[in-house]
Design a protein around this motif. Structure first.
Motif, PDB file in Angstrom:
ATOM      1  N   GLN A   1      -6.743  -0.486  -3.018  1.00 47.09           N
ATOM      2  CA  GLN A   1      -7.049   0.061  -1.699  1.00 47.09           C
ATOM      3  C   GLN A   1      -5.763   0.344  -0.914  1.00 47.09           C
ATOM      4  O   GLN A   1      -5.635   1.370  -0.235  1.00 47.09           O
ATOM      5  CB  GLN A   1      -7.953  -0.894  -0.938  1.00 47.09           C
ATOM      6  N   LYS A   2      -4.807  -0.549  -1.026  1.00 53.76           N
ATOM      7  CA  LYS A   2      -3.531  -0.334  -0.358  1.00 53.76           C
ATOM      8  C   LYS A   2      -2.796   0.861  -0.956  1.00 53.76           C
ATOM      9  O   LYS A   2      -2.225   1.699  -0.231  1.00 53.76           O
ATOM     10  CB  LYS A   2      -2.664  -1.600  -0.496  1.00 53.76           C
TER      11      LYS A   2
ATOM     12  N   LYS B   1      -4.260   4.182   0.264  1.00 56.77           N
ATOM     13  CA  LYS B   1      -3.813   4.547   1.610  1.00 56.77           C
ATOM     14  C   LYS B   1      -2.397   5.119   1.585  1.00 56.77           C
ATOM     15  O   LYS B   1      -2.090   6.078   2.287  1.00 56.77           O
ATOM     16  CB  LYS B   1      -3.879   3.327   2.526  1.00 56.77           C
TER      17      LYS B   1
ATOM     18  N   LYS C   1      -1.486   8.980   2.647  1.00 60.57           N
ATOM     19  CA  LYS C   1      -0.499   9.196   3.705  1.00 60.57           C
ATOM     20  C   LYS C   1       0.655  10.067   3.213  1.00 60.57           C
ATOM     21  O   LYS C   1       1.117  10.984   3.923  1.00 60.57           O
ATOM     22  CB  LYS C   1       0.041   7.849   4.192  1.00 60.57           C
TER      23      LYS C   1
END
Length: 438
Positions: free
Chosen positions: A388-389, A392, A396
């Motif tokens: 999940q990190k 992101k 980005k």
């Protein structure tokens, strides 16, 4: 030829352009008709700037004149035929005289030297053989140089690794995506790619990024150079980077005249500005082509290179006009997304872009593949907090660099398809049928 002064090169190009215009006007009905529609004759070509008076040629023209309608010599002078894959209907067919084959071998031999090759090398050629020009084009050039070719073509990757280990080639060629597949197979077989004999690699046939270059060089401990060509013009060898600078692809200007145009207005753009490459063959006998719109996006510069060559250089191909995605008004090429992904250590250099239709809105999903190391670390849990990190971070980075947002779908190692030729990067699911090669 590679160190002529600009006036000398332009004088040679003008002479050969005039000869080519005369040839197609006399021997190719398609061009005679196009010239007459524009009110131009070969005698109107008095300077290189006059090339703008001549008609463009597009891929559809080649298909409309299938198979031999654009040939400028009789059949008894043809010694070779090549053709495209024909995925969009009839293939495009190109012919070669004996002289054409010799010139092709010459420009590819120059290209191999530019990459760092020399007489006496063993050269591992993974480009496909057959109607595709890549394999045979590189093959003849390597032989012209006086090196030994291993004509292995693509596929059977384990055998590729065995022959590299046994034959000890200095050079290798292929699509960047497939050569990375070879590296993965080496690691599976307990071989460190950095410890092979390979010192230089000639990569092309698909757009690739500077980040992919770094990945290839780091993986194999070699010099990676970009080669460019297309069957409609001659095949591989139209241009190549030099190993000294790796800063733009030197165009074989004594054989090809290159323009860059705005694909919408069809007007020439300024030097250094990106646009669509347009190429005119200057020495082709069987299949001369006038102002061929390649669909490839690049720029050119005439600044002298530190290697000493004086030929015009073109940038790496950014993408094609027909593989560009327009997402909410923003133009995005797969190579731009690749550049971002290859900076992420936990991903392998294999990805796909899925184009989807949700109601009246188009959306894009980015499918990526994680490394074995990360997969083992998270015990195969693709919803793990670390995933999940990572998601992101990728979203980005793409938003910042490509100015678009897209969902990221993570896949287990070795699950996304690996191509043995050109990588399939765009999967168009709007109609659930269209595949676009990189």
């Amino acid at each position: 030829m590679e160190t002529l002064s600009r006036p000398e090169m332009e004088a040679l190009q003008l002479e050969r352009l005039q000869e080519t215009a005369e040839k197609v006007y006399k021997h190719v009905n398609f061009y005679k008709q196009k010239f007459e529609e524009l009110g131009v004759t070969p005698k109107d070509i008095k300077s290189l700037d006059d090339i703008s008076k001549l008609p463009f040629t597009i891929k559809g023209d080649l298909r409309d004149n299938y198979p031999f309608g654009l040939f400028a010599v009789s059949q008894d002078e043809i010694v070779r035929l090549h053709a495209s894959s024909g995925t969009s209907g009839k293939p495009t067919v190109v012919g070669y005289t004996r002289n054409d084959i010799d010139n092709w071998a010459e420009v590819v031999a120059r290209a191999v030297v530019s990459a760092g090759g020399r007489k006496g090398d063993i050269f591992h050629n993974t480009y496909g053989y057959g109607l595709f020009t890549g394999g045979i084009g590189v093959h003849y050039g390597v032989e012209k140089l006086g090196a030994a070719v291993v004509p292995i073509s693509g596929g059977n990757t384990e055998r590729q690794v065995m022959l590299i280990d046994d034959f000890k080639p200095r050079g290798i060629s292929g699509t960047p995506s497939y050569i990375m597949t070879v590296a993965e197979k080496m690691k599976d077989m307990g071989i460190n790619p950095r410890e092979t004999s390979i010192e230089y690699g000639i990569f092309g046939a698909e757009p690739w990024s500077e980040e992919m270059r770094h990945r290839l060089e780091e993986t194999f401990d070699l010099k990676a150079v970009d080669i460019y060509g297309l069957s409609e013009i001659i095949g591989p060898g139209v241009s190549i980077e030099c190993h000294e600078a790796q800063d733009g692809l030197h165009i074989q200007e004594d054989h090809f005249y290159v323009e860059v145009i705005d694909p919408k207005t069809l007007e020439a753009v300024a030097e250094g500005e990106e646009g669509e490459l347009v190429i005119t063959s200057l020495t082709k006998e069987a299949f001369p082509v006038i102002r061929y719109r390649t669909g490839d996006i690049a720029s050119i510069t005439r600044e002298k290179c530190k290697c000493g060559r004086t030929t015009t250089r073109m940038s790496r191909i950014k993408g094609r006009t027909d593989d560009m995605i327009i997402l909410r008004g923003v133009n995005v090429f797969p190579s731009e997304i690749e550049r971002v992904l290859l900076q992420v250590e936990d991903l392998v250099p294999n990805y796909q872009i899925h184009r989807l239709q949700k109601g009246t809105m188009e959306s894009v999903e980015l499918h990526v593949e994680i490394t074995n190391e990360l997969y083992n670390e998270i015990s195969g849990d693709l919803v793990h907090p670390k995933i999940q990190k990572l998601s992101k971070e990728i979203v980005k980075a793409i938003s910042s660099n490509c100015l678009v947002s897209m969902g990221v779908i993570f896949n287990k190692p070795n699950t996304l398809p690996k191509s043995e030729g050109k990588a399939i990067r765009i999967i168009d699911l709007r109609e659930k049928k269209v595949l676009v090669e990189a």
